[in-house]
Design an enzyme around this catalytic site. Structure first.
Site, PDB file in Angstrom:
ATOM      1  N   LYS A 189     -76.637  45.529 -41.338  1.00  0.00           N
ATOM      2  CA  LYS A 189     -75.808  44.612 -42.119  1.00  0.00           C
ATOM      3  C   LYS A 189     -75.580  45.157 -43.532  1.00  0.00           C
ATOM      4  CE  LYS A 189     -73.735  40.622 -43.101  1.00  0.00           C
ATOM      5  NZ  LYS A 189     -73.808  40.393 -44.525  1.00  0.00           N
ATOM      6  N   GLU A 196     -67.679  47.434 -46.260  1.00  0.00           N
ATOM      7  CA  GLU A 196     -66.778  46.368 -46.723  1.00  0.00           C
ATOM      8  C   GLU A 196     -66.349  46.612 -48.169  1.00  0.00           C
ATOM      9  OE1 GLU A 196     -68.107  42.112 -48.096  1.00  0.00           O
ATOM     10  OE2 GLU A 196     -68.060  42.175 -45.906  1.00  0.00           O
TER      11      GLU A 196
END
Length: 330
Positions: A189, A196
């Site tokens: 993550k 991102e």
């Protein structure tokens, strides 16, 4: 299956709602009684303390902690470790630093308590879209809780299936993965969020260039007045850069092409820094991700349209509101 949920903020409360939609039960706790009361009206059991939450669950108990990384999560897990017993499980679904997971799991293992670290992506839209889950921990615990993860995940949806996956683990196609041992969930993550950062920065800079090609910086004969809102909308359809981030950008620009509601002050939540740290530790070149992180630091001193685009995307996927400008006189 009955789950205890600690932390009923933007994501915690909707995780509970999605679980209940799929027939699971939930005992919930938050220091603020209001979200618990709202969930109780929808069928959850709201309690007033961690001790009451543990008492309301039957063994083997599973408690999902959905709190900000750091002191709040550390304190909650420390208290739960004294309330739970052998065979129980603690899940950290926040954005904890992966090395902290490994330390915690070792301590809890001595008490017979299992620990899973779950990177949870989906933001404020997860209730309807589902949550992408990246899970770290031992196989037996992950397998036992599979009905919970399957309920939270997006499922196959309308995404075209990838050829050649017929003999592989079916869970990634549904939007969740057992990434590896403890620490792996939050590590994956962390990298997801680092990527991102880079994607958002690329969109922001690209739209900034398109705005500035019509500015006085260009010779008059080469100036182009481009409608960036319409370009964003066009790129959503058939373009190789189509993505949810672009969807959010197009939506924000349709409402306000100049993004005047945003200053361009872009915060970072920690995962970008940890991603760069991992790149240093593994001697892995990561020029784009490092530059994207440093661009956020710079945004707090001077702002461009690119940073406004990033702020608009962050509000769209996570409900993140820009920090107030610091007082220049101080």
């Amino acid at each position: 299956m009955m789950i205890g949920m600690v932390g009923l903020g933007r994501m915690g409360a909707n995780l509970v709602r999605r679980l209940m939609r799929e027939g699971h039960g939930a005992v919930v706790f938050d220091r603020d009684p209001k979200p618990g009361a709202a969930l109780a009206a929808e069928g959850a059991a709201a309690v007033e303390s961690l001790a009451a939450l543990v008492a309301a669950l039957a063994a083997p108990r599973t408690v999902w902690v959905m709190l900000p990384a750091g002191a709040a999560t550390e304190a909650a897990i420390d208290e739960l470790s004294g309330l739970l017993g052998s065979g129980d499980t603690i899940i950290d679904g926040g954005n904890t630093f992966w090395k902290d997971d490994i330390r915690r799991a070792a301590t809890l293992r001595e008490r017979g308590i299992a620990y899973l670290d779950i990177g949870t992506s989906g933001g404020v839209h997860g209730l309807e879209r589902g949550y992408c889950l990246m899970i770290g921990g031992d196989k037996a615990t992950v397998d036992r809780l599979d009905p919970v993860f399957k309920a939270l995940a997006p499922g196959l949806g309308e995404i075209e299936r990838t050829p050649g996956r017929e003999m592989r683990d079916p869970r990634p196609e549904l939007g969740y993965i057992h990434a590896g041992p403890v620490g792996a969930g939050h590590f994956v993550k962390m990298i997801h969020n680092g990527i991102e950062y880079g994607m958002m920065q690329a969109f922001g800079e690209g739209f900034d260039i398109m705005r500035n090609v019509g500015s006085a910086a260009m010779p008059e004969e080469y100036r182009l007045k481009l409608n960036v809102a319409d370009i964003a909308e066009t790129w959503r359809r058939g373009s190789v850069v189509t993505s949810w981030l672009l969807d959010l950008t197009a939506q924000a620009m349709a409402e306000d092409e100049n993004l005047d509601a945003y200053s361009g002050h872009v915060e970072d939540s920690g995962e970008g820094r940890w991603t760069v740290q991992a790149a240093v530790e593994t001697a892995t070149p990561a020029e784009v991700l490092t530059s994207a992180l440093y661009a956020r630091f710079r945004s707090r001193k001077s702002h461009t349209f690119a940073e406004k685009v990033l702020s608009a995307m962050r509000k769209g996927f996570g409900g993140h509101v820009e920090a107030k400008k610091p007082d220049a006189a101080k």
